[in-house]
Design a protein around this motif. Structure first.
Motif, PDB file in Angstrom:
ATOM      1  N   ARG A 228       0.834  -1.207   0.000  1.00 16.31           N
ATOM      2  CA  ARG A 228       0.000   0.000   0.000  1.00 16.31           C
ATOM      3  C   ARG A 228       0.874   1.265   0.000  1.00 16.31           C
ATOM      4  O   ARG A 228       0.569   2.237  -0.696  1.00 16.31           O
ATOM      5  CB  ARG A 228      -0.922   0.022   1.219  1.00 16.31           C
ATOM      6  CG  ARG A 228      -2.012  -1.042   1.237  1.00 16.31           C
ATOM      7  CD  ARG A 228      -2.834  -0.880   2.519  1.00 16.31           C
ATOM      8  NE  ARG A 228      -3.673  -2.009   2.819  1.00 16.31           N
ATOM      9  CZ  ARG A 228      -4.906  -2.168   2.361  1.00 16.31           C
ATOM     10  NH1 ARG A 228      -5.421  -1.245   1.573  1.00 16.31           N
ATOM     11  NH2 ARG A 228      -5.607  -3.228   2.694  1.00 16.31           N
ATOM     12  N   ARG A 229       1.938   1.264   0.797  1.00 15.83           N
ATOM     13  CA  ARG A 229       2.807   2.446   0.871  1.00 15.83           C
ATOM     14  C   ARG A 229       3.489   2.697  -0.472  1.00 15.83           C
ATOM     15  O   ARG A 229       3.591   3.854  -0.921  1.00 15.83           O
ATOM     16  CB  ARG A 229       3.859   2.265   1.964  1.00 15.83           C
ATOM     17  CG  ARG A 229       3.311   2.383   3.385  1.00 15.83           C
ATOM     18  CD  ARG A 229       4.424   2.533   4.393  1.00 15.83           C
ATOM     19  NE  ARG A 229       5.290   1.368   4.453  1.00 15.83           N
ATOM     20  CZ  ARG A 229       5.073   0.306   5.223  1.00 15.83           C
ATOM     21  NH1 ARG A 229       4.003   0.263   6.011  1.00 15.83           N
ATOM     22  NH2 ARG A 229       5.921  -0.710   5.214  1.00 15.83           N
ATOM     23  N   ILE A 230       3.939   1.640  -1.114  1.00 15.55           N
ATOM     24  CA  ILE A 230       4.554   1.791  -2.434  1.00 15.55           C
ATOM     25  C   ILE A 230       3.544   2.371  -3.422  1.00 15.55           C
ATOM     26  O   ILE A 230       3.836   3.288  -4.186  1.00 15.55           O
ATOM     27  CB  ILE A 230       5.103   0.437  -2.919  1.00 15.55           C
ATOM     28  CG1 ILE A 230       6.318   0.029  -2.080  1.00 15.55           C
ATOM     29  CG2 ILE A 230       5.459   0.496  -4.397  1.00 15.55           C
ATOM     30  CD1 ILE A 230       6.781  -1.389  -2.330  1.00 15.55           C
ATOM     31  N   ALA A 231       2.318   1.804  -3.404  1.00 10.47           N
ATOM     32  CA  ALA A 231       1.272   2.288  -4.326  1.00 10.47           C
ATOM     33  C   ALA A 231       0.925   3.740  -4.044  1.00 10.47           C
ATOM     34  O   ALA A 231       0.722   4.540  -4.977  1.00 10.47           O
ATOM     35  CB  ALA A 231       0.037   1.408  -4.193  1.00 10.47           C
ATOM     36  N   ALA A 232       0.844   4.091  -2.767  1.00 15.83           N
ATOM     37  CA  ALA A 232       0.492   5.466  -2.403  1.00 15.83           C
ATOM     38  C   ALA A 232       1.566   6.463  -2.820  1.00 15.83           C
ATOM     39  O   ALA A 232       1.293   7.665  -2.965  1.00 15.83           O
ATOM     40  CB  ALA A 232       0.266   5.559  -0.894  1.00 15.83           C
ATOM     41  N   GLY A 233       2.790   5.978  -3.033  1.00 15.31           N
ATOM     42  CA  GLY A 233       3.870   6.869  -3.459  1.00 15.31           C
ATOM     43  C   GLY A 233       3.869   7.186  -4.934  1.00 15.31           C
ATOM     44  O   GLY A 233       4.681   8.000  -5.382  1.00 15.31           O
ATOM     45  N   ALA A 234       2.970   6.562  -5.701  1.00 17.81           N
ATOM     46  CA  ALA A 234       2.892   6.862  -7.134  1.00 17.81           C
ATOM     47  C   ALA A 234       2.442   8.301  -7.333  1.00 17.81           C
ATOM     48  O   ALA A 234       1.512   8.770  -6.679  1.00 17.81           O
ATOM     49  CB  ALA A 234       1.928   5.903  -7.811  1.00 17.81           C
TER      50      ALA A 234
END
Length: 800
Positions: A228-234
């Protein structure tokens, strides 16, 4: 500017487990309460089918070759946008294709996973099969991370680790990105393969259960919060979502029907194709060439997508009525598009199996796989556009069609001419993503609106048995209501209720009595103004994406759904198999399924387990049990069964001879019943109807119901024995107060001329005028019917 958390699942090469992990992540996040949209890089159809099962939303493809680079971000945002009553996706999970940097040959990776990741600025999580290496995996990951600075590799998931020690060794060797999880060897979570790749989700009955297992495995093995954190960093995306209405428009105010092939044999089509047709003013109705005997009512256009007709060739060949209907429709000029599997189905044969025969060619399996991107040009004006129309497409098959091209080819691929085309037919192996070529969708819609509809009467879904006896002095064998006297205790209750009509009606005590009768709590019961009101409430319960009615069946559900603005798909049961319920014939993505039990007009009683087999996550199964109280012991009833996802509709009309009172009720899960109650008009259940419900839930009613059910069995036996003696075919094993017989066309009219009214069959989808429904009556009435049938048979018998 649009903020969309997103992550790309990629791998060093095919076979590392991208589909397993990507689908598992979608399922795990969805089951954790997150709204997820699933996407697939490339032209693949099968993986998006699994994505749809995992997310409850259509799987979407992102392919720069098929739609152009400029469409990739808009299509991503469209797929992640609001869907009916569902909100926009909170995270998009994109599954890559082949190896991370592998794309179209000789193009420096065009249409690769890396290309789409760069276009959409999506961080990448690698899935790496570590079963045959340990520290070397660190070098592989390092190379993928550093190869192209435009691609952000943000994490890695290790797949097929042999042991915890093995996994730890690999973890220590990876220094560039964090390891987000480890999956150990488990063949049980892999999808089976076929000659063209994975087996479609629609063909795997256990797919939903497998997803539950996979979701649990991913939840345990992968750090979902890190994902989720990786995705939110997009970063935000600076584009507008694609909208089909921006590319096409309705040619007229009509809403002609496009029949779109589905079911297990035809699972390949892009979701945007249907959306473009709807935006172009067409109503898209699914049909299953494996089980439906007729095309959807009012078919004005036909779309046959891809799939595996060669796998299902024998069953497709066995459905002679539909093959004949298709051949007739195409011959009469109904505009028809067929891609790959659709082309094979329209040929004379696939290997030894007979097909539709609309195309003068034969298809045969070969050992060679034909695979690749294509750029094609139409050599002449045809259904999908003028001469010179150029498209990008994909080809993927192990069959060949002989001759290789028709008198007029659909496309030219350099020096090679392929397919068959004309003003109303376009059939070829090429798969085209219509979102990249919307002019094709517009051309097809224009043809559909332009009068290609074959003349075929649609069933009158509002026809009712009482119409048969309104005019003239006719013996009533058409209305399936008990024709004896009402019990005295019921008449007393109805008369007494008149004393209370000066108050607004209140159905609470009736619901309490009905709950006690079925072993339910009051919160699981809703009194309704007959079954008709119940169907209307269900139709308006939510914006159903794919409602399905199993036919032949009482047509009120169709009417209610249509009035609520829904497009209804039909699953037609097979007369040759006694109209037995086949749960696998219902499309996997159907979110509402309506089935009768016992079914009007077939009188078929489906086993309870067959009905339960319709249940799927996110689906409501509505069981119309209006005639179940005619079944001794109410075997197969789900009224007292708390199966999640099942709603039972009951009626007091038939057994108790009170059609004028409009008394019915529903039984289901408390949250569903509460939602229906919230949508119900105040005081819709009259004081008299509530009194009837209380009376018919009593102990005296139970005894009388048993007696009437037993009497019905006896009287029905006299009817079926007589039909057997006359050689009149009927649906075997009838369980309701009626029998569906097939004496032939014109017999109903002859019976009517003789003073006998039976229910016509051709107003039910799936039946024609050769069928009639005969209500069970006392032996004297039945004898008169049988004598008249015998006389009619003698009149019709040829003189030798």
């Amino acid at each position: 500017m649009t903020v969309l958390p997103r992550v790309m699942i990629a791998a060093p090469a095919s076979g590392h487990g991208k589909t397993t992990v990507a689908t598992g992540l979608m399922a795990a996040l969805s089951r954790a309460g997150t709204e997820v949209s699933g996407h697939k890089v490339g032209p693949d159809y099968i993986d998006p089918g699994y994505h749809a099962l995992a997310t409850g939303r259509p799987g979407r493809n992102l392919d720069p070759y098929l739609v152009g680079e400029e469409r990739i971000v808009p299509l991503l945002l469209h797929g992640a946008g609001p869907l009916g009553s569902r909100p926009a996706a909170e995270i998009a999970v994109v599954e890559g294709v082949m190896g991370l940097y592998d794309g179209q040959l000789e193009t420096d990776g065009f249409a690769s996973t890396a290309h789409v990741a760069a276009l959409t600025r999506t961080p990448v999580v690698l899935v790496v099969d570590v079963s045959h290496a340990s520290r070397t995996i660190g070098a592989v990951v390092h190379g993928l991370v550093s190869y192209d600075p435009r691609v952000e590799v943000a994490g890695v998931i290790l797949n097929k680790a042999g042991s915890p020690r093995h996994a730890d060794e690999v973890r220590r060797a990876i220094r560039d990105v964090p390891v987000l999880g480890v999956l150990h060897r488990d063949a049980g979570i892999e999808a089976p393969s076929r000659h063209l790749g994975l087996v479609p989700a629609a063909e795997r009955a256990e797919a939903a259960h497998a997803l539950d297992v996979l979701a649990a495995r991913i939840t345990d093995a992968v750090d979902l919060e890190a994902v989720r954190r990786i995705a939110a960093g997009a970063p935000p995306l600076h584009a507008q979502p694609w909208s089909p209405s921006d590319d096409v428009s309705p040619p007229s105010a009509d809403r002609p029907v496009v029949a779109m092939a589905g079911g297990r044999a035809f699972t390949f089509r892009y979701a945007e194709t249907e959306e473009l047709l709807r935006a172009a003013g067409c109503d898209v109705v699914a049909f299953d060439p494996l089980s439906d005997a007729v095309l959807p009512e009012g078919t004005a256009g036909i779309y046959l997508g891809g799939g595996f007709p060669e796998v299902h060739a024998a069953d497709l060949a066995a459905n002679v009525p539909l093959r004949s209907a298709l051949a007739t429709a195409i011959a009469e000029g109904v505009p028809t598009v067929a891609e790959c599997a659709g082309l094979l189905y329209l040929c004379r044969s696939v290997d030894a199996a007979e097909m539709v025969g609309a195309v003068e060619a034969a298809a045969v399996m070969t050992p060679r796989l034909t695979l690749g991107y294509r750029r094609a040009t139409s050599p002449t004006d045809n259904l999908l556009g003028p001469a010179g129309t150029t498209v990008t497409a994909h080809e993927f098959h192990r069959t060949t069609v002989e001759p290789g091209a028709g008198a007029v080819a659909a496309w030219e691929l350099g020096e090679r001419a392929v397919g068959f085309a004309g003003p109303t037919l376009h059939a070829s192996y090429l798969h085209i993503h219509w979102a990249g070529h919307p002019a094709i969708a517009q051309a097809f819609a224009d043809a559909v609106h332009g009068g290609g509809q074959a003349a075929r009467p649609a069933p009158d879904l509002r026809h009712h048995g009482d119409v048969e006896v309104r005019d003239g002095d006719l013996v009533d064998l058409a209305v399936n209501v008990w024709d004896g006297l009402r019990p005295e205790w019921l008449d007393d209750a109805l008369r007494t209720s008149i004393d209370d009509v000066h108050h607004y009606p209140e159905a609470g005590t009736a619901e309490d009595a009905l709950a006690a009768r079925h072993g339910r709590t009051p919160g699981e019961v809703l009194a309704t103004a007959g079954a008709a009101e119940a169907f209307g409430l269900v139709a308006r319960l939510q914006p159903w994406r794919h409602p399905v009615v199993v036919h032949p069946q009482f047509t009120e559900p169709d009417v209610a759904l249509a009035e609520a603005g829904h497009t209804v798909a039909h699953v037609l049961l097979d007369a040759d198999h006694g109209f037995a319920l086949d749960p696998s014939a219902v499309p996997a993505d159907a979110d509402l399924v309506v089935v009768g039990n016992p079914t009007n007009p077939t009188s078929r009683l489906h086993p309870a387990d067959a009905v339960r087999a319709l249940v799927r996550p996110g689906r409501l199964v509505v069981v119309d049990e209006a005639f179940m109280d005619f079944v001794p012991g109410e075997t197969a009833s789900l009224a007292g069964d708390r199966t999640p996802g099942v709603l039972v509709i009951r009626s007091l009309t038939k057994l108790w001879s009170i059609p004028g009172v409009r008394a019915g009720y529903v039984l289901g899960e408390p949250d569903v019943v509460a939602a229906l109650r919230a949508a119900q008009a105040p005081w819709s259940v009259s004081t008299t109807a509530a009194a009837a419900m209380r009376a018919c839930a009593s102990e005296a009613a139970s005894h009388e119901a048993e007696r009437r059910a037993d009497t019905t069995v006896t009287h029905r036996q006299a009817l079926t024995d007589g039909l057997d003696a006359l050689g009149v075919p009927y649906v075997a094993g009838p369980a309701g107060p009626f029998v569906l017989a097939r004496p032939g066309e014109g017999v109903r009219e002859r019976l009517r001329a003789a003073g006998l009214a039976v229910r016509r069959g051709d107003t039910f989808p799936g039946l024609d005028a050769s069928w009639v429904r005969i209500a069970v009556r006392a032996p004297a009435v039945t004898e008169r019917l049988l004598s008249t049938l015998e006389a009619v048979a003698c009149e019709r018998r040829p003189i030798r």
